[in-house]
Design a protein around this motif. Structure first.
Motif, PDB file in Angstrom:
ATOM      1  N   CYS A 265      36.632  19.792  57.166  1.00  0.00           N
ATOM      2  CA  CYS A 265      36.989  21.018  56.432  1.00  0.00           C
ATOM      3  C   CYS A 265      38.303  21.626  56.899  1.00  0.00           C
ATOM      4  N   GLU A 266      38.915  21.044  57.966  1.00  0.00           N
ATOM      5  CA  GLU A 266      40.200  21.472  58.517  1.00  0.00           C
ATOM      6  C   GLU A 266      40.185  22.886  59.084  1.00  0.00           C
ATOM      7  N   THR A 267      39.015  23.375  59.447  1.00  0.00           N
ATOM      8  CA  THR A 267      38.932  24.661  60.147  1.00  0.00           C
ATOM      9  C   THR A 267      39.552  24.514  61.532  1.00  0.00           C
ATOM     10  N   HIS A 268      40.401  25.469  61.912  1.00  0.00           N
ATOM     11  CA  HIS A 268      41.030  25.457  63.224  1.00  0.00           C
ATOM     12  C   HIS A 268      40.184  26.255  64.213  1.00  0.00           C
ATOM     13  N   HIS A 269      40.018  25.694  65.428  1.00  0.00           N
ATOM     14  CA  HIS A 269      39.269  26.355  66.486  1.00  0.00           C
ATOM     15  C   HIS A 269      40.225  26.562  67.656  1.00  0.00           C
ATOM     16  N   SER A 270      40.526  27.805  67.955  1.00  0.00           N
ATOM     17  CA  SER A 270      41.441  28.102  69.052  1.00  0.00           C
ATOM     18  C   SER A 270      40.746  27.919  70.397  1.00  0.00           C
ATOM     19  N   GLU A 271      41.530  27.915  71.467  1.00  0.00           N
ATOM     20  CA  GLU A 271      41.003  27.671  72.811  1.00  0.00           C
ATOM     21  C   GLU A 271      39.892  28.645  73.183  1.00  0.00           C
ATOM     22  N   TRP A 272      39.990  29.893  72.758  1.00  0.00           N
ATOM     23  CA  TRP A 272      38.991  30.876  73.169  1.00  0.00           C
ATOM     24  C   TRP A 272      37.613  30.559  72.600  1.00  0.00           C
ATOM     25  N   ARG A 273      37.546  29.680  71.609  1.00  0.00           N
ATOM     26  CA  ARG A 273      36.253  29.299  71.032  1.00  0.00           C
ATOM     27  C   ARG A 273      35.562  28.189  71.831  1.00  0.00           C
ATOM     28  N   LYS A 274      36.264  27.569  72.771  1.00  0.00           N
ATOM     29  CA  LYS A 274      35.698  26.416  73.473  1.00  0.00           C
ATOM     30  C   LYS A 274      34.372  26.715  74.178  1.00  0.00           C
ATOM     31  N   PRO A 275      34.230  27.816  74.950  1.00  0.00           N
ATOM     32  CA  PRO A 275      32.940  28.059  75.619  1.00  0.00           C
ATOM     33  C   PRO A 275      31.756  28.107  74.650  1.00  0.00           C
ATOM     34  N   ALA A 276      31.937  28.754  73.495  1.00  0.00           N
ATOM     35  CA  ALA A 276      30.840  28.838  72.526  1.00  0.00           C
ATOM     36  C   ALA A 276      30.547  27.474  71.909  1.00  0.00           C
ATOM     37  N   LEU A 277      31.586  26.701  71.652  1.00  0.00           N
ATOM     38  CA  LEU A 277      31.382  25.361  71.107  1.00  0.00           C
ATOM     39  C   LEU A 277      30.610  24.486  72.088  1.00  0.00           C
ATOM     40  N   LEU A 278      30.978  24.547  73.378  1.00  0.00           N
ATOM     41  CA  LEU A 278      30.289  23.747  74.385  1.00  0.00           C
ATOM     42  C   LEU A 278      28.833  24.178  74.527  1.00  0.00           C
ATOM     43  N   ALA A 279      28.592  25.485  74.491  1.00  0.00           N
ATOM     44  CA  ALA A 279      27.222  25.981  74.638  1.00  0.00           C
ATOM     45  C   ALA A 279      26.325  25.500  73.508  1.00  0.00           C
TER      46      ALA A 279
ATOM     47  N   ASP B 124      32.899  25.467  63.221  1.00  0.00           N
ATOM     48  CA  ASP B 124      32.662  26.830  62.731  1.00  0.00           C
ATOM     49  C   ASP B 124      32.688  26.904  61.211  1.00  0.00           C
ATOM     50  N   GLY B 125      33.404  25.983  60.581  1.00  0.00           N
ATOM     51  CA  GLY B 125      33.548  26.036  59.131  1.00  0.00           C
ATOM     52  C   GLY B 125      32.432  25.349  58.369  1.00  0.00           C
ATOM     53  N   CYS B 126      32.231  24.044  58.636  1.00  0.00           N
ATOM     54  CA  CYS B 126      31.253  23.272  57.855  1.00  0.00           C
ATOM     55  C   CYS B 126      29.953  23.016  58.594  1.00  0.00           C
ATOM     56  N   GLY B 127      29.904  23.310  59.896  1.00  0.00           N
ATOM     57  CA  GLY B 127      28.678  23.142  60.656  1.00  0.00           C
ATOM     58  C   GLY B 127      28.409  21.725  61.120  1.00  0.00           C
ATOM     59  N   ARG B 128      29.267  20.754  60.764  1.00  0.00           N
ATOM     60  CA  ARG B 128      29.046  19.381  61.217  1.00  0.00           C
ATOM     61  C   ARG B 128      29.212  19.281  62.742  1.00  0.00           C
ATOM     62  N   TYR B 129      28.378  18.435  63.352  1.00  0.00           N
ATOM     63  CA  TYR B 129      28.511  18.175  64.777  1.00  0.00           C
ATOM     64  C   TYR B 129      29.462  16.998  64.967  1.00  0.00           C
ATOM     65  N   LEU B 130      30.504  17.229  65.757  1.00  0.00           N
ATOM     66  CA  LEU B 130      31.557  16.230  65.932  1.00  0.00           C
ATOM     67  C   LEU B 130      31.972  16.155  67.396  1.00  0.00           C
TER      68      LEU B 130
END
Length: 580
Positions: free
Chosen positions: A230-244, A200-206
């Protein structure tokens, strides 16, 4: 019935499986699809979706292989039949099993243009039954190394597909041991795809990696994914959007015919990062439990060098001041392991506490001729004692004991064990190879016509040797009393695990060092098997350990009943729990 989320399949729930299923379609040039995955990511469900697709859209002969025939029957009843019944397009092609000549049995499903055969990897007949175009190999790391002397079950099954030019083979499994894992070997031969999600922070795919999962001190349930750049934290609720928004990336060239996919449980929509972190905190200090966590959660192989670095003198230096009078407060359960020799019985009494922390409370040799009754009478008196406890006024009983019948004086051992299952005194024999420590049920094909339990000694030794280097206290730690001498520790560490290649396939074997005795190790294996017998019968070790009072309790006149003799909830439960 087969899922925590019943209803129609939605790939949006597990978007990482879309490319896996596309590789299985007839339009893809891929011949072999490999999915090395952790628990709860949908790997078997993906395969069942493929089965449904074949029946509906691309009929042909298909073979589905599970680790054993028993597992195959369970999958057929609970998952495959449920899939067919709930899907109208499949139900109209596979007839109701209750109809006459339906072609729908437990191990065969006929449909227009094809047939699905189900078998276990332990059945050579099932693996060479017929040519097939489609092959699904589920949980391949649980397959036996050799099936009934005919070779590797994976190779036998793959030979069924060689006459089809456009064949499809799907292998999936959680990995096991490095160098022995079939699924890892197949994945390394592939293009080694990893699933990457955008930060969500730097846009890199990891790719989601365990080293990037962080949580506040003492609060693993609040675990989050932190971008390593970039050390951006992604909480659990963000997982569905990250997977999509995720995508697969190949990290190797491969052979051009094999697509390999690696998925840890960090991607699972059914397992939160906090749950995985909490499981890690509970397992990290116990090598045996950590191994399972690495295999099932990270989908990575476990590498160990069992027995190679164990120093008997070093273990001896860890001796502590405790014994039978009284038993340490932390001990909640007593089990015993008995090794039968030509002129004696050797017995270890082991106390078990929370998280399988253990105390070797007593080790003794009962001298005498095991073909005569006296030595067995002495053993019976020893196992029937009540032992004083530091805080329990009534003490503890031996709740289970395993008697080795696979070596010397077998018939005498059978005679002693006959009729003692209600006391949880079990006749056992050890067997090498990949099998559980305690079997689901006993056999009765023996000269004594008694219930005989086949113990998976390799699995028990792996756990024991993984825990031996760990200094107590803590989960799985092993405590030794001051009374043990060096010879006992030399027996406990007398074996080591080696990998040998049989017909080109790796096989792990435990071998005894030349000139050394191993009775102490055998007794500990049997005592550990006795604990697993209790667990299989419903014991909750941690609950029992937590119930032990921290301070001595005044003795009462209330009669003490051995847990082995305690009344059961019902006669059916009593029969089930004692295998009678």
């Amino acid at each position: 019935m087969a899922s925590a989320e019943p209803g129609r399949w939605s790939t949006a729930r597990t978007p990482y499986l879309r490319e896996v299923m596309e590789a299985l379609s007839p339009s893809s040039p891929i011949e072999r699809v490999v999915l090395m995955a952790g628990a709860q990511v949908g790997k078997t469900e993906c395969g069942l979706n493929w089965v449904g697709f074949v029946i509906h859209h691309a009929p042909g002969p298909m073979l589905l292989v599970e680790p054993s025939l028993e597992t195959t029957k369970r999958v057929s009843r609970q998952r495959l039949d449920a899939l067919i019944e709930a899907t109208p397009e499949l139900a109209e092609r596979v007839k109701d099993p209750r109809s006459r000549d339906s072609g729908n049995t437990l191990l065969m499903k006929e449909f227009p243009g094809g047939v699905l055969i189900l078998t276990g990897a332990n059945s050579a007949v099932g693996l060479r039954s017929m040519p097939v175009r489609y092959l699904m190999l589920d949980e391949v790391d649980a397959y036996p190394g050799d099936v009934q002397g005919e070779g590797d079950p994976v190779e036998l099954a793959m030979q069924r597909t060689v006459t089809f030019r456009r064949r499809k083979i799907y292998l999936c499994s959680t990995p096991t041991l490095k160098g022995l894992s079939r699924i890892e070997r197949a994945y390394l031969e592939s293009d080694r795809r990893v699933f990457e999600v955008p930060c969500d922070g730097c846009g890199r795919y990891l790719a989601l990696a365990w080293r990037d999962i962080v949580w506040p001190e003492g609060r693993p349930e609040e675990a989050a994914w932190r971008c390593p750049y970039c050390e951006t934290h992604h909480s659990e609720w963000r997982k569905p959007a990250l997977l999509a928004a995720g995508r697969w990336r190949a990290t190797a060239s491969g052979d051009g015919r094999t697509a390999g996919f690696h998925l840890s449980s960090l991607y699972s929509p059914w397992l939160a990062w906090g749950e995985i972190a909490r499981d890690f905190v509970a397992a990290k200090d116990d090598p045996a439990r950590l191994k399972v966590w690495v295999n099932t959660k990270l989908a990575e192989t476990w590498e160990d060098r069992l027995g190679e670095s164990l120093d008997p003198a070093g273990l001896m230096s860890r001796r502590e001041d405790f014994g039978l009078e009284p038993i340490p407060r932390e001990v909640a359960i007593l089990t015993a392991g008995v090794d039968v020799q030509t002129d004696r019985l050797e017995v270890e009494l082991v106390g078990w506490g929370r998280d399988e922390e253990s105390w070797s409370l007593d080790y003794r040799v009962i001298w005498g001729d095991p073909s005569a009754p006296k030595v067995w009478a002495d053993l019976d008196e020893y196992l029937a004692r009540r032992y004083p406890h530091a805080t329990l006024p009534q003490g503890l009983f031996v709740e289970a004991a395993c008697i080795d019948t696979g070596g010397h004086h077998t018939l005498a051992a059978y005679d002693y064990c006959r009729g003692k299952e209600r006391r949880r005194i079990f006749a056992i024999k050890g067997a090498a190879g990949p099998r559980p420590i305690w079997p689901r049920r006993p056999g009765k094909a023996n000269k004594g016509r008694i219930h005989l339990f086949t113990v998976g000694v390799d699995a028990a030794k792996e756990t024991i040797y993984a825990r031996l280097p760990k200094a107590p206290p803590g989960p799985g730690a092993m405590h030794f009393p001051r009374s043990r001498d060096l010879a006992w520790f030399e027996q406990l560490t007398a074996e080591h695990c080696v990998t040998r290649y049989v017909k080109g396939h790796p096989k792990r074997e435990w071998v005894k060092d030349a000139g050394r005795r191993n009775e102490a190790l055998d007794c500990r294996v049997y005592a550990y098997a006795a604990l697993h017998a209790l667990i299989a019968m419903g014991l909750r070790l941690n609950e029992r350990a937590d119930a032990i009072p921290k301070e001595p309790v005044a003795k009462t006149d209330k009669p003490v009943v051995s847990p082995a003799a305690a009344p059961q909830a019902s006669r059916r439960r009593a029969i089930k729990s004692t295998y009678l």
